[in-house]
Write an enzyme that holds these catalytic residues in place. Sequence first.
Site, PDB file in Angstrom:
ATOM      1  CG  HIS A 139      10.067  -6.451  -9.632  1.00  0.00           C
ATOM      2  ND1 HIS A 139      10.507  -5.755 -10.738  1.00  0.00           N
ATOM      3  CD2 HIS A 139       9.823  -5.517  -8.685  1.00  0.00           C
ATOM      4  CE1 HIS A 139      10.524  -4.450 -10.466  1.00  0.00           C
ATOM      5  NE2 HIS A 139      10.122  -4.292  -9.212  1.00  0.00           N
TER       6      HIS A 139
HETATM    7  C1  LIG Z   1      12.360  -2.760  -1.509  1.00  0.00           C
HETATM    8  C2  LIG Z   1      11.339  -2.917  -2.606  1.00  0.00           C
HETATM    9  C3  LIG Z   1      11.211  -1.939  -3.574  1.00  0.00           C
HETATM   10  C4  LIG Z   1      10.264  -2.076  -4.588  1.00  0.00           C
HETATM   11  N1  LIG Z   1      10.152  -1.083  -5.537  1.00  0.00           N
HETATM   12  C5  LIG Z   1       9.177  -1.175  -6.467  1.00  0.00           C
HETATM   13  C6  LIG Z   1       8.967  -0.119  -7.406  1.00  0.00           C
HETATM   14  O1  LIG Z   1       9.647   0.905  -7.378  1.00  0.00           O
HETATM   15  N2  LIG Z   1       7.994  -0.282  -8.346  1.00  0.00           N
HETATM   16  C7  LIG Z   1       7.224  -1.405  -8.408  1.00  0.00           C
HETATM   17  O2  LIG Z   1       6.353  -1.491  -9.281  1.00  0.00           O
HETATM   18  N3  LIG Z   1       7.413  -2.419  -7.538  1.00  0.00           N
HETATM   19  C8  LIG Z   1       8.360  -2.336  -6.565  1.00  0.00           C
HETATM   20  N4  LIG Z   1       8.535  -3.341  -5.681  1.00  0.00           N
HETATM   21  C9  LIG Z   1       7.750  -4.577  -5.864  1.00  0.00           C
HETATM   22  C10 LIG Z   1       6.350  -4.471  -5.305  1.00  0.00           C
HETATM   23  O3  LIG Z   1       6.366  -3.833  -4.052  1.00  0.00           O
HETATM   24  C11 LIG Z   1       5.810  -5.905  -5.160  1.00  0.00           C
HETATM   25  O4  LIG Z   1       5.853  -6.561  -6.415  1.00  0.00           O
HETATM   26  C12 LIG Z   1       4.371  -5.902  -4.663  1.00  0.00           C
HETATM   27  O5  LIG Z   1       4.221  -5.180  -3.459  1.00  0.00           O
HETATM   28  C13 LIG Z   1       3.942  -7.334  -4.405  1.00  0.00           C
HETATM   29  O6  LIG Z   1       2.579  -7.299  -4.071  1.00  0.00           O
HETATM   30  P1  LIG Z   1       1.862  -8.558  -3.473  1.00  0.00           P
HETATM   31  O7  LIG Z   1       0.482  -8.149  -3.151  1.00  0.00           O
HETATM   32  O8  LIG Z   1       2.090  -9.735  -4.349  1.00  0.00           O
HETATM   33  O9  LIG Z   1       2.653  -8.893  -2.105  1.00  0.00           O
HETATM   34  P2  LIG Z   1       3.039  -7.963  -0.887  1.00  0.00           P
HETATM   35  O10 LIG Z   1       3.072  -6.521  -1.258  1.00  0.00           O
HETATM   36  O11 LIG Z   1       4.265  -8.589  -0.302  1.00  0.00           O
HETATM   37  O12 LIG Z   1       1.803  -8.131   0.113  1.00  0.00           O
HETATM   38  C14 LIG Z   1       1.636  -9.281   0.888  1.00  0.00           C
HETATM   39  C15 LIG Z   1       1.104  -8.871   2.261  1.00  0.00           C
HETATM   40  O13 LIG Z   1       0.704 -10.040   2.974  1.00  0.00           O
HETATM   41  C16 LIG Z   1       1.211  -9.979   4.285  1.00  0.00           C
HETATM   42  N5  LIG Z   1       1.395 -11.373   4.738  1.00  0.00           N
HETATM   43  C17 LIG Z   1       2.262 -12.300   4.258  1.00  0.00           C
HETATM   44  N6  LIG Z   1       2.116 -13.462   4.911  1.00  0.00           N
HETATM   45  C18 LIG Z   1       1.131 -13.271   5.808  1.00  0.00           C
HETATM   46  C19 LIG Z   1       0.520 -14.116   6.785  1.00  0.00           C
HETATM   47  N7  LIG Z   1       0.892 -15.386   6.953  1.00  0.00           N
HETATM   48  N8  LIG Z   1      -0.468 -13.582   7.563  1.00  0.00           N
HETATM   49  C20 LIG Z   1      -0.871 -12.285   7.408  1.00  0.00           C
HETATM   50  N9  LIG Z   1      -0.318 -11.445   6.490  1.00  0.00           N
HETATM   51  C21 LIG Z   1       0.656 -11.947   5.713  1.00  0.00           C
HETATM   52  C22 LIG Z   1       2.523  -9.212   4.174  1.00  0.00           C
HETATM   53  O14 LIG Z   1       2.861  -8.643   5.415  1.00  0.00           O
HETATM   54  C23 LIG Z   1       2.150  -8.170   3.117  1.00  0.00           C
HETATM   55  O15 LIG Z   1       1.566  -7.037   3.711  1.00  0.00           O
HETATM   56  C24 LIG Z   1       9.445  -3.226  -4.640  1.00  0.00           C
HETATM   57  C25 LIG Z   1       9.558  -4.204  -3.639  1.00  0.00           C
HETATM   58  C26 LIG Z   1      10.485  -4.047  -2.631  1.00  0.00           C
HETATM   59  C27 LIG Z   1      10.571  -5.107  -1.550  1.00  0.00           C
END
Ligand SMILES: Cc1cc2nc3c(=O)[nH]c(=O)nc-3n(C[C@H](O)[C@H](O)[C@H](O)COP(=O)(O)OP(=O)(O)OC[C@H]3O[C@@H](n4cnc5c(N)ncnc54)[C@H](O)[C@@H]3O)c2cc1C
Length: 363
Positions: free
Chosen positions: A303
């Site tokens: 997280h």
């Molecule tokens: C194994 C695991 C289990 C989880 N389980 C849960 C759960 O059960 N419940 C829950 O609420 N949360 C869970 N989470 C947490 C949740 O998935 C994250 O908090 C959330 O996805 C984060 O969202 P975000 O948009 O900040 O980033 P991300 O979801 O990481 O999205 C960022 C995106 O940007 C892309 N990216 C990064 N850098 C670049 C770049 N330079 N160029 C192009 N693209 C790029 C990445 O590939 C990704 O697709 C889990 C996370 C993990 C890893």
Amino acid sequence: MQPSVDPNPLAPAFLRAVSNLGFQVFDQQNGALQESEKGGASIVEVRIRNGRRLNSPEAFLYPVLHQSNVTLLTGAQVSKILFDGKTASGVEFEWLGSTHVAKVASEVILASGAIQTPKLLLLSGLGDRDHLEKFDIGVVNHLPGVGQNLQDHPIVGAGLWRSSGPVVPHNNAAEASLFAKSDETLDRPDLHIFNVEAPYLSERTFAYASENVWSISPGLVRPFSRGSIQLKSRNANDAPVINANMLIDERDLIALRKGMELTRSIGNDSAMKDFNMEEVLPGRRGSRELDDLIRDGVMSMHHATCTAKMGTDDMSVVDSSLRVHGVGNLRITDGSVMPTVTTGNTQAPIMMIAEKLGDIMGF
Ligand SMILES: Cc1cc2nc3c(=O)[nH]c(=O)nc-3n(C[C@H](O)[C@H](O)[C@H](O)COP(=O)(O)OP(=O)(O)OC[C@H]3O[C@@H](n4cnc5c(N)ncnc54)[C@H](O)[C@@H]3O)c2cc1C
């Protein structure tokens, strides 16, 4: 969202155990439980439609891919945000082995997550001046908060019991959880304790994994420790330096000690006797040994958030409309903008941040 259907028998036993210990059990994880000052327990909720788990692209992206104003490039990696003076004008990215530039007619929206977003901001000249100059990166705007304030939910993989027979995981394998306080004087819960139908252990405690074991794992959801994301180099292909700093603040260790005590009480409660042939971990141990076990067992709940926080102080990075301070045409929508990590899991709130940006931008 809906509660897991047909949970493993361990999950209702866990709920009976926490009820025996005086906690309220709720029908649903969201709503009243989240508002409850004392916390409580429930079967966890999952995102399932017509019997299939839903991921974010299926829920939000695929339904709009047919629109003429949406282009999806898979496998493209953004290496830098481009600026005309202090106005974002596009991005540079690697795709199919070569470098490309996408210019924007309106705004750049960064959504690369709490680890990659600060890395991209830093590579693009937004960050602490001294840090940028160390890597010979021209300063577009001095924003000392970029990459600071890293928060996560630590969870301890060190509560393990052996059942007399196999424990077969259902659904998402963690089907019941409890929100509780590590200290009665707190105004709301700071512990999130999961029942896991498998050995949930860290690299350092994994040696305890064996047949027919299952776990209860306490997580800390209002941590005081703060970490950081920094550049390793100015090469966009290099991973950043992640200083997780978990448990660096003593108060987090103290709270997790309570979490481990509560974990033992639940696992050894009479309601769990059908699954408790033996307590494998933590067992009875002195406070110093327990602290060592917590440190060995601590893991990320995945997280990571808060590394480009919203606010008005000197360390904040975005304003209340998700605009990056001091530059034009650049917004962020991901977990990095949270000032403080949410008490619950992060995925739904991050989707809500994106929904809010959609409202702000009139989509
Ligand atoms: C194994 C695991 C289990 C989880 N389980 C849960 C759960 O059960 N419940 C829950 O609420 N949360 C869970 N989470 C947490 C949740 O998935 C994250 O908090 C959330 O996805 C984060 O969202 P975000 O948009 O900040 O980033 P991300 O979801 O990481 O999205 C960022 C995106 O940007 C892309 N990216 C990064 N850098 C670049 C770049 N330079 N160029 C192009 N693209 C790029 C990445 O590939 C990704 O697709 C889990 C996370 C993990 C890893």
